[in-house]
Write a protein that holds these residues in place. Sequence first.
Motif, PDB file in Angstrom:
ATOM      1  N   LEU A   1      -7.032   4.876   2.508  1.00  0.00           N
ATOM      2  CA  LEU A   1      -6.772   3.466   2.312  1.00  0.00           C
ATOM      3  C   LEU A   1      -7.424   2.585   2.542  1.00  0.00           C
ATOM      4  CD1 LEU A   1      -4.226   2.186   1.024  1.00  0.00           C
ATOM      5  CD2 LEU A   1      -3.122   2.005   3.038  1.00  0.00           C
ATOM      6  N   PRO A   2      -8.293   2.624   3.953  1.00  0.00           N
ATOM      7  CA  PRO A   2      -9.365   1.531   4.176  1.00  0.00           C
ATOM      8  C   PRO A   2     -10.621   1.822   3.265  1.00  0.00           C
ATOM      9  CG  PRO A   2      -8.657   2.734   6.120  1.00  0.00           C
ATOM     10  CD  PRO A   2      -8.088   3.412   4.927  1.00  0.00           C
ATOM     11  N   ARG A   3     -10.977   2.865   2.877  1.00  0.00           N
ATOM     12  CA  ARG A   3     -12.090   2.754   1.964  1.00  0.00           C
ATOM     13  C   ARG A   3     -11.552   2.413   0.423  1.00  0.00           C
ATOM     14  NH1 ARG A   3     -14.034   9.110   1.216  1.00  0.00           N
ATOM     15  NH2 ARG A   3     -13.468   8.743   3.373  1.00  0.00           N
ATOM     16  N   SER A   4     -10.502   2.751  -0.068  1.00  0.00           N
ATOM     17  CA  SER A   4     -10.155   2.054  -1.173  1.00  0.00           C
ATOM     18  C   SER A   4      -9.932   0.498  -1.342  1.00  0.00           C
ATOM     19  CB  SER A   4      -8.673   2.680  -1.573  1.00  0.00           C
ATOM     20  OG  SER A   4      -7.613   1.802  -0.672  1.00  0.00           O
ATOM     21  N   LEU A   5      -9.949  -0.019  -0.079  1.00  0.00           N
ATOM     22  CA  LEU A   5      -9.893  -1.536  -0.053  1.00  0.00           C
ATOM     23  C   LEU A   5     -11.185  -2.213   0.183  1.00  0.00           C
ATOM     24  CD1 LEU A   5      -6.603  -1.980   2.234  1.00  0.00           C
ATOM     25  CD2 LEU A   5      -6.778  -2.433  -0.251  1.00  0.00           C
ATOM     26  N   SER A   6     -12.213  -1.457   0.047  1.00  0.00           N
ATOM     27  CA  SER A   6     -13.542  -1.853   0.547  1.00  0.00           C
ATOM     28  C   SER A   6     -14.170  -2.828  -0.560  1.00  0.00           C
ATOM     29  CB  SER A   6     -14.553  -0.674   0.521  1.00  0.00           C
ATOM     30  OG  SER A   6     -14.470  -0.114  -0.716  1.00  0.00           O
ATOM     31  N   PHE A   7     -13.403  -2.739  -1.966  1.00  0.00           N
ATOM     32  CA  PHE A   7     -13.791  -3.778  -3.074  1.00  0.00           C
ATOM     33  C   PHE A   7     -13.424  -5.253  -2.868  1.00  0.00           C
ATOM     34  CE2 PHE A   7      -9.245  -3.016  -4.257  1.00  0.00           C
ATOM     35  CZ  PHE A   7      -9.001  -4.177  -4.604  1.00  0.00           C
ATOM     36  N   ILE A   8     -12.611  -5.276  -1.903  1.00  0.00           N
ATOM     37  CA  ILE A   8     -12.268  -6.885  -1.743  1.00  0.00           C
ATOM     38  C   ILE A   8     -13.053  -7.648  -1.271  1.00  0.00           C
ATOM     39  CG2 ILE A   8     -10.572  -8.260  -0.390  1.00  0.00           C
ATOM     40  CD1 ILE A   8      -8.815  -5.801  -0.233  1.00  0.00           C
ATOM     41  N   PRO A   9     -14.053  -7.632  -0.430  1.00  0.00           N
ATOM     42  CA  PRO A   9     -15.088  -8.528  -0.151  1.00  0.00           C
ATOM     43  C   PRO A   9     -16.186  -8.856  -1.125  1.00  0.00           C
ATOM     44  CG  PRO A   9     -15.402  -6.831   1.546  1.00  0.00           C
ATOM     45  CD  PRO A   9     -14.050  -6.745   0.515  1.00  0.00           C
TER      46      PRO A   9
ATOM     47  N   THR B   1     -15.867  -8.647  -4.411  1.00  0.00           N
ATOM     48  CA  THR B   1     -15.319  -9.316  -5.855  1.00  0.00           C
ATOM     49  C   THR B   1     -14.907 -10.692  -5.823  1.00  0.00           C
ATOM     50  OG1 THR B   1     -13.288  -7.895  -5.872  1.00  0.00           O
ATOM     51  CG2 THR B   1     -15.376  -6.821  -6.925  1.00  0.00           C
ATOM     52  N   VAL B   2     -14.856 -11.615  -6.917  1.00  0.00           N
ATOM     53  CA  VAL B   2     -14.385 -12.888  -6.465  1.00  0.00           C
ATOM     54  C   VAL B   2     -13.030 -12.594  -7.250  1.00  0.00           C
ATOM     55  CG1 VAL B   2     -14.360 -15.092  -7.272  1.00  0.00           C
ATOM     56  CG2 VAL B   2     -16.345 -13.984  -6.605  1.00  0.00           C
ATOM     57  N   GLU B   3     -12.950 -11.963  -8.400  1.00  0.00           N
ATOM     58  CA  GLU B   3     -11.605 -11.782  -9.142  1.00  0.00           C
ATOM     59  C   GLU B   3     -11.207 -10.217  -9.047  1.00  0.00           C
ATOM     60  OE1 GLU B   3     -12.143 -11.252 -13.931  1.00  0.00           O
ATOM     61  OE2 GLU B   3     -12.662 -13.210 -12.971  1.00  0.00           O
ATOM     62  N   ILE B   4      -9.986  -9.980  -8.889  1.00  0.00           N
ATOM     63  CA  ILE B   4      -9.866  -8.523  -8.748  1.00  0.00           C
ATOM     64  C   ILE B   4      -8.957  -8.141 -10.011  1.00  0.00           C
ATOM     65  CG2 ILE B   4      -7.975  -7.155  -7.521  1.00  0.00           C
ATOM     66  CD1 ILE B   4      -8.054  -9.051  -4.915  1.00  0.00           C
TER      67      ILE B   4
ATOM     68  N   SER C   1      -9.327  -2.055 -10.439  1.00  0.00           N
ATOM     69  CA  SER C   1      -9.681  -1.954  -8.846  1.00  0.00           C
ATOM     70  C   SER C   1      -8.461  -1.979  -7.922  1.00  0.00           C
ATOM     71  CB  SER C   1     -10.752  -2.990  -8.463  1.00  0.00           C
ATOM     72  OG  SER C   1      -9.873  -4.342  -8.401  1.00  0.00           O
ATOM     73  N   ILE C   2      -7.308  -2.132  -8.508  1.00  0.00           N
ATOM     74  CA  ILE C   2      -6.097  -2.230  -7.702  1.00  0.00           C
ATOM     75  C   ILE C   2      -5.388  -0.983  -7.729  1.00  0.00           C
ATOM     76  CG2 ILE C   2      -4.423  -3.171  -9.080  1.00  0.00           C
ATOM     77  CD1 ILE C   2      -4.990  -4.624  -5.668  1.00  0.00           C
ATOM     78  N   LEU C   3      -5.759  -0.244  -8.797  1.00  0.00           N
ATOM     79  CA  LEU C   3      -4.821   1.023  -8.972  1.00  0.00           C
ATOM     80  C   LEU C   3      -5.022   2.205  -8.114  1.00  0.00           C
ATOM     81  CD1 LEU C   3      -5.041   1.353 -12.899  1.00  0.00           C
ATOM     82  CD2 LEU C   3      -3.162   0.641 -11.650  1.00  0.00           C
ATOM     83  N   TRP C   4      -6.192   2.299  -7.394  1.00  0.00           N
ATOM     84  CA  TRP C   4      -6.295   3.354  -6.352  1.00  0.00           C
ATOM     85  C   TRP C   4      -5.532   2.915  -4.926  1.00  0.00           C
ATOM     86  CZ3 TRP C   4     -11.448   4.647  -3.009  1.00  0.00           C
ATOM     87  CH2 TRP C   4     -11.323   5.645  -2.334  1.00  0.00           C
ATOM     88  N   PRO C   5      -5.709   1.737  -4.519  1.00  0.00           N
ATOM     89  CA  PRO C   5      -5.050   1.578  -3.398  1.00  0.00           C
ATOM     90  C   PRO C   5      -3.458   1.406  -3.753  1.00  0.00           C
ATOM     91  CG  PRO C   5      -6.576  -0.320  -3.610  1.00  0.00           C
ATOM     92  CD  PRO C   5      -6.629   0.645  -4.900  1.00  0.00           C
TER      93      PRO C   5
END
Length: 162
Positions: free
Chosen positions: A110-118, A120-123, A127-131
Motif C-alpha cells: 500500500l505505501p508503494r502504491s500511493l507513491s504517485f500522489i506527489p 502528479t497534479v491530476e489523478i 493510477s488509483i486502481l492499484w491502491p
Amino acid sequence: MITQQVTAIALRLFSIWLLIQLILNLPSLVMLFASVEQYQQQEIPMEAYVGLIGAFILVGLIAVFLINKAANSVLKSAKSNSEATLSSDSQKVLFQLAGLYFVVNALAYLPRSLSFIPNTVEISSSSILWPAGLVFQLAIGLWLVSVSTFWLNLFNKLRGRT
C-alpha cells in the motif's frame, strides 16, 4: 504432520515474509516522504520522518510478533489434540491464515502504491486502481480474519455439508 503443525509453519513463514517486506519497504517509504517534501516545497521536520517511519516499523513488528504468538498457540493446541483430520476449528484457522496473507500483502504494498500522489497534479482512474485493489484486498483479509465462521458456513453450504 498434523494440520496444526502445517498451520504453525505457514504462520511462521508469513511472519518472516512480513519482516522481510517491512525492511524492503523502508527505502520506498523514505523516498515517498522526500517526494512529499519536494511537492509541498516545504521542509518536513525530522521528528515527523522519525515518527512516521517508527510507526511503520512498530506496526510491522507488532504484526510479526502477533503472528508468531499465533503460531505458538497453534502448536500448543496441536500437542493437546492429535487429530489428523481437518476439523471446523482447523478450517477456521485456514480461513484466518488466508486473511492474514491478504492483510499482510496489502499492507506491504500500500505505501508503494500511493507513491504517485506527489508526482502528479491530476489523478487518473488508472493510477488509483492499484491502491483501490489493495484496500479491497485489505478489507477482504480483515473480513476473513475476523468473521471466519461466516466463510466456513458459506463453503460448507456450497459443498452441500450444511
